[in-house]
Design a protein around this motif. Structure first.
Motif, short mmCIF file in Angstrom:
data_model
loop_
_atom_site.label_atom_id
_atom_site.label_comp_id
_atom_site.label_asym_id
_atom_site.label_seq_id
_atom_site.Cartn_x
_atom_site.Cartn_y
_atom_site.Cartn_z
N ARG A 133 14.75 -11.87 -6.68
CA ARG A 133 13.83 -10.90 -7.28
C ARG A 133 12.59 -10.69 -6.40
O ARG A 133 12.08 -9.58 -6.29
N ALA A 134 12.11 -11.76 -5.78
CA ALA A 134 10.93 -11.64 -4.91
C ALA A 134 11.19 -10.67 -3.76
O ALA A 134 10.34 -9.85 -3.42
N LYS A 135 12.37 -10.77 -3.21
CA LYS A 135 12.73 -9.85 -2.11
C LYS A 135 12.68 -8.40 -2.59
O LYS A 135 12.14 -7.52 -1.90
N GLU A 136 13.25 -8.13 -3.75
CA GLU A 136 13.27 -6.76 -4.26
C GLU A 136 11.86 -6.25 -4.55
O GLU A 136 11.53 -5.09 -4.27
N GLN A 137 11.01 -7.11 -5.09
CA GLN A 137 9.63 -6.71 -5.38
C GLN A 137 8.84 -6.45 -4.10
O GLN A 137 8.09 -5.48 -4.00
N LEU A 138 9.01 -7.31 -3.12
CA LEU A 138 8.32 -7.14 -1.84
C LEU A 138 8.83 -5.91 -1.11
O LEU A 138 8.05 -5.13 -0.55
N LYS A 139 10.13 -5.72 -1.14
CA LYS A 139 10.73 -4.56 -0.47
C LYS A 139 10.20 -3.26 -1.08
O LYS A 139 9.85 -2.32 -0.35
N GLN A 140 10.13 -3.21 -2.39
CA GLN A 140 9.65 -2.01 -3.08
C GLN A 140 8.22 -1.67 -2.64
O GLN A 140 7.91 -0.51 -2.36
N ARG A 141 7.37 -2.68 -2.57
CA ARG A 141 5.98 -2.43 -2.18
C ARG A 141 5.86 -2.10 -0.70
O ARG A 141 5.01 -1.29 -0.30
N LEU A 142 6.69 -2.71 0.13
CA LEU A 142 6.67 -2.38 1.56
C LEU A 142 7.10 -0.94 1.79
O LEU A 142 6.50 -0.23 2.61
N GLU A 143 8.10 -0.50 1.05
CA GLU A 143 8.55 0.89 1.17
C GLU A 143 7.45 1.86 0.76
O GLU A 143 7.36 2.98 1.30
N GLN A 144 6.61 1.45 -0.18
CA GLN A 144 5.50 2.30 -0.62
C GLN A 144 4.33 2.27 0.37
O GLN A 144 3.77 3.31 0.71
N ILE A 145 3.99 1.08 0.85
CA ILE A 145 2.78 0.93 1.65
C ILE A 145 2.87 1.65 2.99
O ILE A 145 1.88 2.15 3.51
N VAL A 146 4.09 1.72 3.56
CA VAL A 146 4.22 2.36 4.88
C VAL A 146 4.02 3.88 4.79
O VAL A 146 3.78 4.53 5.81
N LYS A 147 4.13 4.44 3.59
CA LYS A 147 4.00 5.89 3.42
C LYS A 147 2.55 6.33 3.24
O LYS A 147 2.25 7.53 3.33
N LEU A 148 1.66 5.39 2.98
CA LEU A 148 0.29 5.74 2.60
C LEU A 148 -0.68 5.70 3.77
O LEU A 148 -0.51 4.92 4.71
N GLU A 149 -1.70 6.54 3.68
CA GLU A 149 -2.81 6.47 4.62
C GLU A 149 -3.66 5.25 4.27
O GLU A 149 -3.64 4.76 3.15
N TYR A 150 -4.43 4.76 5.25
CA TYR A 150 -5.28 3.61 4.99
C TYR A 150 -6.37 3.98 3.99
O TYR A 150 -7.06 4.98 4.16
N GLY A 151 -6.47 3.18 2.96
CA GLY A 151 -7.42 3.46 1.89
C GLY A 151 -7.20 2.49 0.75
O GLY A 151 -6.51 1.46 0.89
N PHE A 152 -7.77 2.79 -0.41
CA PHE A 152 -7.74 1.88 -1.54
C PHE A 152 -6.31 1.57 -2.00
O PHE A 152 -5.95 0.41 -2.21
N GLU A 153 -5.48 2.61 -2.16
CA GLU A 153 -4.13 2.41 -2.69
C GLU A 153 -3.28 1.57 -1.74
O GLU A 153 -2.52 0.69 -2.17
N LYS A 154 -3.40 1.82 -0.45
CA LYS A 154 -2.64 1.05 0.54
C LYS A 154 -3.08 -0.42 0.52
O LYS A 154 -2.24 -1.33 0.58
N THR A 155 -4.39 -0.63 0.41
CA THR A 155 -4.92 -2.00 0.39
C THR A 155 -4.53 -2.71 -0.89
O THR A 155 -4.27 -3.92 -0.89
N ARG A 156 -4.48 -1.98 -2.01
CA ARG A 156 -4.04 -2.58 -3.27
C ARG A 156 -2.61 -3.11 -3.15
O ARG A 156 -2.31 -4.22 -3.60
#
Length: 293
Positions: A133-156
């Motif tokens: 489950r940890a892998k799936e949770q980390l993967k999901q967030r990694l897939e999201q973070i690479v799409k974002l510009e540097y800012g609050f949401e990416k840092t969150r």
């Protein structure tokens, strides 16, 4: 041998972390290390990897975390990629998150005690392979973070990733406990060439004389050189590459054990069984049965 020291964070928009989407016909970087920690998710590819003293196969949907200063390399060739042709859209793809540990520890220390984060960093110096489950949770967030510009949401999302890693025990260590690399400057390209020669030729007979010759050494000098740098004999290294591939084949298809043994470069089933058990602790048949449970 000293792996290439890579200045990962140099030129990054933010000094504490960076993200990257990697698309290439194949993965074939030099054996290297850097101060930054590195999370890598293999979206699409397969091949061989070295992390510390761990020699293994990698495939799509693998998620690893490499701690600071730990040498590593992922390698495959274009010819090894499934369905690759001049008319195919297949390619090697991965997502990466880099964290500068000292900077990140300093930043987090302004908000709360960092001893748990520092303990995790110490563990990560062996290299971690996430699962469950940890892998799936980390993967999901990694897939999201690479799409974002540097800012609050990416840092969150970064903070969520760090929190998940600190709290989970759903990972396997890759490198041996207490592993430290023992490399000398000046011959990076030589050891890198040897590793990749084995990665590309393990399915056929690899003669020690041949590898010593292409390394411009006598057989005796080569054996001493290789063991002093990698902390294992050349024969051990070749066998680890072959066994890692056999594990992948056992897990992924229904080939007979005998066919897998010969496909991975072993010249007899008895030799394959003996070496497999010495490395994995069980016979190939037992390993296959355990995977099916």
């Amino acid at each position: 041998m000293k792996p290439v020291f890579a200045k990962i964070m140099e030129g990054a928009e933010v000094a504490t972390y960076a993200t990257k989407v990697i698309r290439r016909p194949s993965f074939s970087t030099e054996f290297h290390f850097h101060n930054a920690c590195q999370m890598t998710y293999i979206v699409q590819s397969e091949g061989k990897r070295i992390i510390g003293d761990s020699v293994g196969s990698f495939a799509s949907d693998e998620l690893t975390f490499v701690g600071p200063g730990l040498p590593h390399v992922w390698h495959n060739a274009i010819s090894n990629q499934p369905d690759v042709s001049s008319h195919s859209t297949k390619e090697s793809r991965s997502l990466a998150l880099y964290i500068e540990p000292k900077q990140m520890t300093s930043v987090l220390g302004h908000f709360f005690p960092t001893h748990k984060f520092e303990s995790f960093l110490a563990l990560s110096k062996r290299g971690l392979l996430f699962k469950g489950r940890a892998k799936e949770q980390l993967k999901q967030r990694l897939e999201q973070i690479v799409k974002l510009e540097y800012g609050f949401e990416k840092t969150r999302l970064l903070l969520e990733i760090i929190e998940l890693m600190i709290k989970t025990d759903e990972f396997d260590y890759l490198s041996s406990a207490g592993y430290t690399h023992n490399y000398n400057p000046g011959d990076t390209s030589k050891i890198d060439y040897i590793f990749k020669f084995v990665f590309d030729n393990y399915t056929r007979g690899i003669q020690l004389d041949q590898v010593a010759e292409i390394s411009n050494m006598s057989k005796h000098s080569f054996c001493r050189y290789f063991k002093s740098r990698t902390q294992k004999t050349f024969v051990q290294f070749v066998n680890e590459v072959r066994i890692s591939e056999s594990c992948r084949l056992i897990a992924e298809n229904n080939q007979q054990i005998t066919n897998i043994a010969y496909a991975c470069g072993f010249n007899s089933l008895s030799n394959f069984n003996k070496i497999f058990k010495s490395i994995k602790g069980v016979t190939p048949s037992k390993y296959k049965m355990l995977l099916r449970q």
